[in-house]
Scaffold this active site. Structure first.
Site, PDB file in Angstrom:
ATOM      1  N   CYS A  58      -2.113  24.739  -9.535  1.00 25.88           N
ATOM      2  CA  CYS A  58      -1.665  25.528  -8.205  1.00 25.88           C
ATOM      3  C   CYS A  58      -0.649  26.817  -8.800  1.00 25.88           C
ATOM      4  CB  CYS A  58      -0.852  24.411  -7.466  1.00 25.88           C
ATOM      5  SG  CYS A  58      -0.120  25.068  -5.831  1.00 25.88           S
ATOM      6  N   CYS A  67       5.309  19.329  -6.508  1.00 26.68           N
ATOM      7  CA  CYS A  67       4.677  18.443  -7.448  1.00 26.68           C
ATOM      8  C   CYS A  67       5.784  18.509  -8.792  1.00 26.68           C
ATOM      9  CB  CYS A  67       3.577  19.154  -7.878  1.00 26.68           C
ATOM     10  SG  CYS A  67       2.094  18.796  -6.743  1.00 26.68           S
ATOM     11  N   CYS A 141      -2.485  24.419  -1.750  1.00 20.56           N
ATOM     12  CA  CYS A 141      -2.108  23.293  -2.382  1.00 20.56           C
ATOM     13  C   CYS A 141      -3.106  22.291  -2.719  1.00 20.56           C
ATOM     14  CB  CYS A 141      -1.589  22.566  -1.132  1.00 20.56           C
ATOM     15  SG  CYS A 141      -0.439  20.830  -1.324  1.00 20.56           S
ATOM     16  N   GLN A 239      -0.143   4.467   4.054  1.00 18.64           N
ATOM     17  CA  GLN A 239      -0.515   4.698   2.747  1.00 18.64           C
ATOM     18  C   GLN A 239      -0.853   6.079   2.559  1.00 18.64           C
ATOM     19  OE1 GLN A 239       0.581   2.594   0.435  1.00 18.64           O
ATOM     20  NE2 GLN A 239       0.691   0.762   1.590  1.00 18.64           N
ATOM     21  N   PHE A 266       6.475  -7.480   5.548  1.00 16.94           N
ATOM     22  CA  PHE A 266       6.622  -5.886   5.312  1.00 16.94           C
ATOM     23  C   PHE A 266       5.223  -5.659   5.776  1.00 16.94           C
ATOM     24  CE2 PHE A 266       9.816  -7.932   2.411  1.00 16.94           C
ATOM     25  CZ  PHE A 266      10.864  -7.521   2.676  1.00 16.94           C
ATOM     26  N   CYS A 360       6.508   0.182  -4.341  1.00 17.01           N
ATOM     27  CA  CYS A 360       6.621   1.633  -4.659  1.00 17.01           C
ATOM     28  C   CYS A 360       7.912   2.027  -5.393  1.00 17.01           C
ATOM     29  CB  CYS A 360       6.919   2.348  -3.289  1.00 17.01           C
ATOM     30  SG  CYS A 360       8.189   1.662  -2.334  1.00 17.01           S
TER      31      CYS A 360
END
Ligand SMILES: C[S@@+](CC[C@H](N)C(=O)[O-])C[C@H]1O[C@@H](n2cnc3c(N)ncnc32)[C@H](O)[C@@H]1O
Length: 408
Positions: A58, A67, A141, A239, A266, A360
């Site tokens: 990019c 990023c 992007c 997600q 959750f 996560c």
């Protein structure tokens, strides 16, 4: 200028030297030169590059904060993300079998938050620059789904109309099959003029929300989970990529195995609940009432599923207790970054045979895994799932079983 050797990457993806200096966009083994300032080499020159260094795809990579790892090969990133999880487990004294990482393809991110600000000439929309409040305009992007990227000029128009001078608007974008759901925060109050102006964006968004108020729903921005359709509330957790979601759902389905009764803790608005309910009765527990309501609505309109029961409950303060857990053959945990310490203690006491854990945060996952291992569980496998390509973010799914204690 002094030369420095980068020894490892920190949790934000920055290179770190042996004496603790940080240098963004560097890799382990590289020799870099530059003047340290406040613990950081701000503009490191690469003296000896790593064989894992690649040309970033990019054009915005050097400035954009979206990023952190485009300068590293895919193999390096995959190894590094697996190592982050291995290291977190090792710190708790755990060794576990790892499956090959699953990485989402470029340009598949369906959720992102962009920032917008008025300028003298009009408006600027993009990602924040690395460690800065500056907004980097994005003309390309490699992460976002193209449907989100093409909205940038529209978001600039919304910014011109709806941002006060110096304020930064947040655009939480979620792609659905019915179009893009856009939740705006930080905008001017929704006065009469703005209310009259915003409907001009109906062709561009499935739904537009301004603060707490829905301005319009042109098409309900539904998401398909298994056989059912859910309309998540604005800005709801989903997600990050459809491909990553599919990998996590497959891992979780495998981990709960033949279970007939599953607790989905959750549960959000049902990413796992609905696919799991194709083969098992599911009790879904979630802290946010608007997510439970969205799942409830979807459940009522779905057919061919095993029974689903729902509960809105704070699982940090009021985890399911052993006498509530004994009816389940398997529990799925998918907590926020803080992990599920209180709930895991109850599961360990109840001795639920099988646990699917989606995480996560490798550090809290490892902490919770240790509590389970101390109670007689073992990790059967860990699957790292990279939905946040080129970012330092690491996600995983794991199957955890109660070890069989054979009679002597
Ligand atoms: C990582 S998300 C997972 C959601 C869902 N499983 C999915 O994949 O879409 C974590 C979820 O935990 C919920 N949550 C956060 N804190 C909670 C708490 N104390 N009690 C219950 N749920 C909570 C959040 O609202 C969020 O939906």
């Amino acid at each position: 200028m002094t030369d420095h050797v980068i020894e490892r990457l920190g949790h934000k993806g920055d290179g770190i030297t042996g004496d603790g200096l940080r240098a963004a966009l560097t890799l382990p083994g590289e020799v870099v030169s530059g003047a340290p300032e406040n613990g950081r080499i701000t503009d490191p020159r690469i003296v000896a590059p790593s064989p894992d260094r690649v040309r970033a795809p990019c054009a915005h990579f050097r400035s954009c904060g979206g990023c952190a790892l485009q300068h590293a090969s895919d193999d390096f990133v995959a190894r590094w993300k697996a190592q982050v999880v291995e290291t977190a487990l090792a710190a708790q004294g755990i060794v576990a079998p790892f499956r090959p990482i699953h990485t989402s393809p470029p340009r598949t991110r369906r959720r992102a938050t962009l920032a917008g600000r008025r300028t003298k000439k009009g408006a600027l929309v993009g990602f924040h620059a690395r460690r800065s409040d500056t907004i980097v305009p994005i003309t390309e992007c490699h992460v976002l789904h193209p449907d989100l990227l093409t909205l940038v000029p529209v978001l600039e128009e919304v910014t011109r109309l709806g941002a006060s001078r110096n304020a930064v608007l947040g655009f939480a974008l979620t792609r659905s099959d019915a179009g893009v759901d856009c939740a705006v925060t930080g905008g001017k109050p929704l006065d009469e003029a703005l209310r009259l102006a915003l409907p001009r964006f109906v062709p561009h968004f499935a739904r537009l929300t301004w603060g707490d108020e829905t301005v319009f729903t042109a098409n309900p921005p539904a998401q398909r989970f298994g056989p059912a359709q859910v309309i998540p509330p604005p800005g709801a957790f989903l997600q990050a990529t459809p491909d990553g979601e599919a990998a996590l759902v497959a891992a979780v389905q495998e981990a709960v195995g033949e279970a007939r009764h599953v607790a989905d803790l959750f549960a959000g608005c049902g990413t796992f609940t609905l696919p799991l309910a194709q083969t098992a009765a599911v009790h879904a527990v979630e802290g946010a009432a608007d997510l439970t309501e969205a799942l409830d609505h979807a459940t009522r309109h779905a057919t061919g599923l095993k029974p689903i029961t729902l509960e809105t409950r704070d699982l940090f303060r009021r985890p399911l207790l052993p006498d509530e857990l004994t009816r389940f053959d398997a529990v799925l945990l998918d907590p926020p970054r803080a992990g599920a310490e209180a709930q895991v203690a109850q599961i360990a006491e109840a001795g639920v045979p099988r646990i699917a854990y989606a995480s996560c945060n490798p550090v809290t996952f490892a902490r919770d895994a240790k509590a389970l291992c101390e109670a007689g569980y073992r990790i059967d496998w860990v699957q790292v799932v990279d939905q946040f390509r080129w970012s330092p973010h690491v996600e995983l799914a794991a199957q955890i079983s109660r070890a069989h204690i054979s009679a002597a």
